[in-house]
Design a protein around this motif. Structure first.
Motif, PDB file in Angstrom:
ATOM      1  N   LEU A 125       0.820  -1.217   0.000  1.00 18.96           N
ATOM      2  CA  LEU A 125       0.000   0.000   0.000  1.00 18.96           C
ATOM      3  C   LEU A 125       0.850   1.261   0.000  1.00 18.96           C
ATOM      4  O   LEU A 125       0.393   2.317  -0.437  1.00 18.96           O
ATOM      5  CB  LEU A 125      -0.926   0.004   1.217  1.00 18.96           C
ATOM      6  CG  LEU A 125      -2.081  -1.004   1.198  1.00 18.96           C
ATOM      7  CD1 LEU A 125      -2.841  -0.958   2.515  1.00 18.96           C
ATOM      8  CD2 LEU A 125      -3.021  -0.728   0.027  1.00 18.96           C
ATOM      9  N   ASN A 128       1.190   2.693  -3.448  1.00 12.44           N
ATOM     10  CA  ASN A 128      -0.016   3.120  -4.152  1.00 12.44           C
ATOM     11  C   ASN A 128      -0.075   4.639  -4.274  1.00 12.44           C
ATOM     12  O   ASN A 128       0.521   5.365  -3.472  1.00 12.44           O
ATOM     13  CB  ASN A 128      -1.270   2.643  -3.410  1.00 12.44           C
ATOM     14  CG  ASN A 128      -1.589   1.192  -3.682  1.00 12.44           C
ATOM     15  OD1 ASN A 128      -0.833   0.491  -4.333  1.00 12.44           O
ATOM     16  ND2 ASN A 128      -2.717   0.746  -3.164  1.00 12.44           N
ATOM     17  N   GLU A 129      -0.847   5.118  -5.250  1.00 14.50           N
ATOM     18  CA  GLU A 129      -1.161   6.535  -5.326  1.00 14.50           C
ATOM     19  C   GLU A 129      -2.041   6.862  -4.120  1.00 14.50           C
ATOM     20  O   GLU A 129      -3.039   6.183  -3.869  1.00 14.50           O
ATOM     21  CB  GLU A 129      -1.906   6.826  -6.627  1.00 14.50           C
ATOM     22  CG  GLU A 129      -1.869   8.284  -7.030  1.00 14.50           C
ATOM     23  CD  GLU A 129      -2.307   8.478  -8.465  1.00 14.50           C
ATOM     24  OE1 GLU A 129      -1.767   9.373  -9.125  1.00 14.50           O
ATOM     25  OE2 GLU A 129      -3.203   7.745  -8.922  1.00 14.50           O
ATOM     26  N   GLY A 158      -9.755   3.981  -5.907  1.00  8.43           N
ATOM     27  CA  GLY A 158      -8.430   3.368  -5.980  1.00  8.43           C
ATOM     28  C   GLY A 158      -7.335   4.090  -5.240  1.00  8.43           C
ATOM     29  O   GLY A 158      -6.194   3.619  -5.208  1.00  8.43           O
ATOM     30  N   THR A 160      -5.264   5.299  -1.994  1.00  5.01           N
ATOM     31  CA  THR A 160      -5.032   4.895  -0.613  1.00  5.01           C
ATOM     32  C   THR A 160      -5.117   6.132   0.281  1.00  5.01           C
ATOM     33  O   THR A 160      -4.507   7.157  -0.017  1.00  5.01           O
ATOM     34  CB  THR A 160      -3.657   4.226  -0.463  1.00  5.01           C
ATOM     35  OG1 THR A 160      -3.647   3.015  -1.229  1.00  5.01           O
ATOM     36  CG2 THR A 160      -3.354   3.895   0.994  1.00  5.01           C
ATOM     37  N   GLY A 182      -8.803   1.025  -2.179  1.00  5.58           N
ATOM     38  CA  GLY A 182      -7.535   1.702  -1.905  1.00  5.58           C
ATOM     39  C   GLY A 182      -7.039   1.493  -0.498  1.00  5.58           C
ATOM     40  O   GLY A 182      -5.852   1.626  -0.221  1.00  5.58           O
TER      41      GLY A 182
END
Length: 378
Positions: A125, A128-129, A158, A160, A182
């Motif tokens: 995670l 992630n964006e 989507g 996080t 996310g």
């Protein structure tokens, strides 16, 4: 002492990049993260640092810090290191170092990335964006609702959601983030084995199971006041942008927003009533150039290719309440108002109005604010 030092050198020479070597360096008393980064830049992996002489180390960090590096760990730090190595054997526990390929690329862009991160949960995670969602610990019901809804919609799109596991807006952001794909990341200001605040123990467990908890502080580090502003740079650093939901004029959330701007991140803020103390900080940010947002799509426009996933409101529509309550809501407007003024607007006696306000409060349509004022919830 020389024999002890020689033994420690032999231990770390076996694998200069082992968790033990990183922990040995990070736990050295008097050696801060900035000195650790300089040593790593000069000598490479931690275990190689102990192959250098005091003279070679002093040329990089000065004689006092060089001596601290070469000094054997105190018994207390040795116990902490042993406890950490045992902690790492438990499922879902890990560390990431500056040498790891999985170290968050976003943190490498900030001036002072932590040499070592302690994690509970899913490390993926951190790549992630992400969007940071922060705000007041003493949040209003409206602020909590905004934080949950925005975070849920953005997580479903989507992104996080990153926050600090504090009371108020942070907790609401994590709750919303957990409901989407996310998920959420909590950056804490204590050792990762410390439950703080204690009332968030269950929330932290759910984040560890379905999200990720991150700390740069060694196990056992208590909730020291100075550590929380410092952890804010990681909340913004892990994120592409920061959303401030509610903030007073002197809120700690403004520190996160300032750090985000210094790190080249976007800053978003949700406006509020000109009479609301917890809108003052957001209005200040907007005057300074933060983007005003009132829908998640305003944020997702900055994240190419993502669309908001609508979330059903928890609140009852005005049309779904009885006519008398609907009249009160219409007369209330959207600014805080005291019961006497509202009674005059509605042409009701205070006793009758009090019953209607209680019903509306229980239905989640209004909230009672400090100073015996009421505010309509959107």
């Amino acid at each position: 002492m020389d024999d002890h030092l020689h033994t420690e050198r032999d231990d770390v020479d076996d694998d200069p990049g082992s968790p033990a070597a990183w922990l040995r360096l990070s736990l050295a008393e008097g050696v801060g993260p900035a000195s650790v980064r300089r040593l790593l830049a000069a000598f490479g992996l931690p275990g190689r640092i102990w192959r250098a002489s005091h003279h070679e180390l002093a040329a990089v960090v000065g004689p006092a810090i060089a001596a601290a590096v070469l000094k054997p760990l105190a018994p207390r730090q040795q116990a902490r290191m042993a406890a950490t190595l045992a902690w790492l054997q438990l499922p879902g526990h890990s560390i990431l170092t500056l040498a790891d390929a999985d170290y968050p690329a976003a943190l490498l862009q900030i001036p002072d990335p932590p040499p070592l991160l302690y994690l509970r949960g899913n490390p993926a995670l951190l790549r992630n964006e992400a969007l940071a969602v922060v705000g007041s610990r003493n949040a209003t019901a409206q602020g909590v609702a905004h934080a949950e809804r925005f975070s849920e919609e953005l997580s479903r799109a989507g992104l996080t959601i990153v926050s600090g596991l504090a009371l108020g807006i942070d907790a609401a952001a994590h709750e919303g983030g957990l409901r989407g794909i996310g998920s959420t990341v909590a950056v804490i200001g204590t050792g990762i084995d410390i439950d703080y605040p204690l009332r968030h123990r269950a929330l932290a467990q759910r984040i560890a199971e379905r999200g990720c908890i991150v700390s740069e502080y060694a196990l056992g580090t208590p909730p020291l006041a100075a550590n929380f502003p410092r952890r804010n740079r990681l909340i913004s650093g892990l994120s592409r942008a920061v959303l401030v939901v509610e903030a007073a004029a002197q809120s700690g959330s403004l520190i996160t927003a300032r750090m985000a701007a210094e790190q080249g991140r976007d800053v978003f803020a949700i406006p509020g009533s000109i009479h609301a103390p917890l809108a003052k900080g957001c209005h200040q940010l907007i005057r300074q150039g933060a983007k005003l947002v009132d829908t998640t799509q305003d944020i997702l426009e900055e994240f190419a290719g993502r669309q908001a996933a609508p979330v059903a409101s928890k609140f009852v529509a005005v049309a779904d309440v009885d006519p008398a309550s609907s009249l009160v809501l219409q007369a209330m407007g959207h600014d805080p108002i005291d019961a006497d003024t509202l009674a005059t607007r509605c042409a009701l006696d205070v006793a009758a109005l009090a019953g209607l306000l209680l019903t509306l409060e229980l239905a989640g349509r209004v909230e009672l604010l400090p100073g015996a004022q009421y505010r309509r919830l959107a």
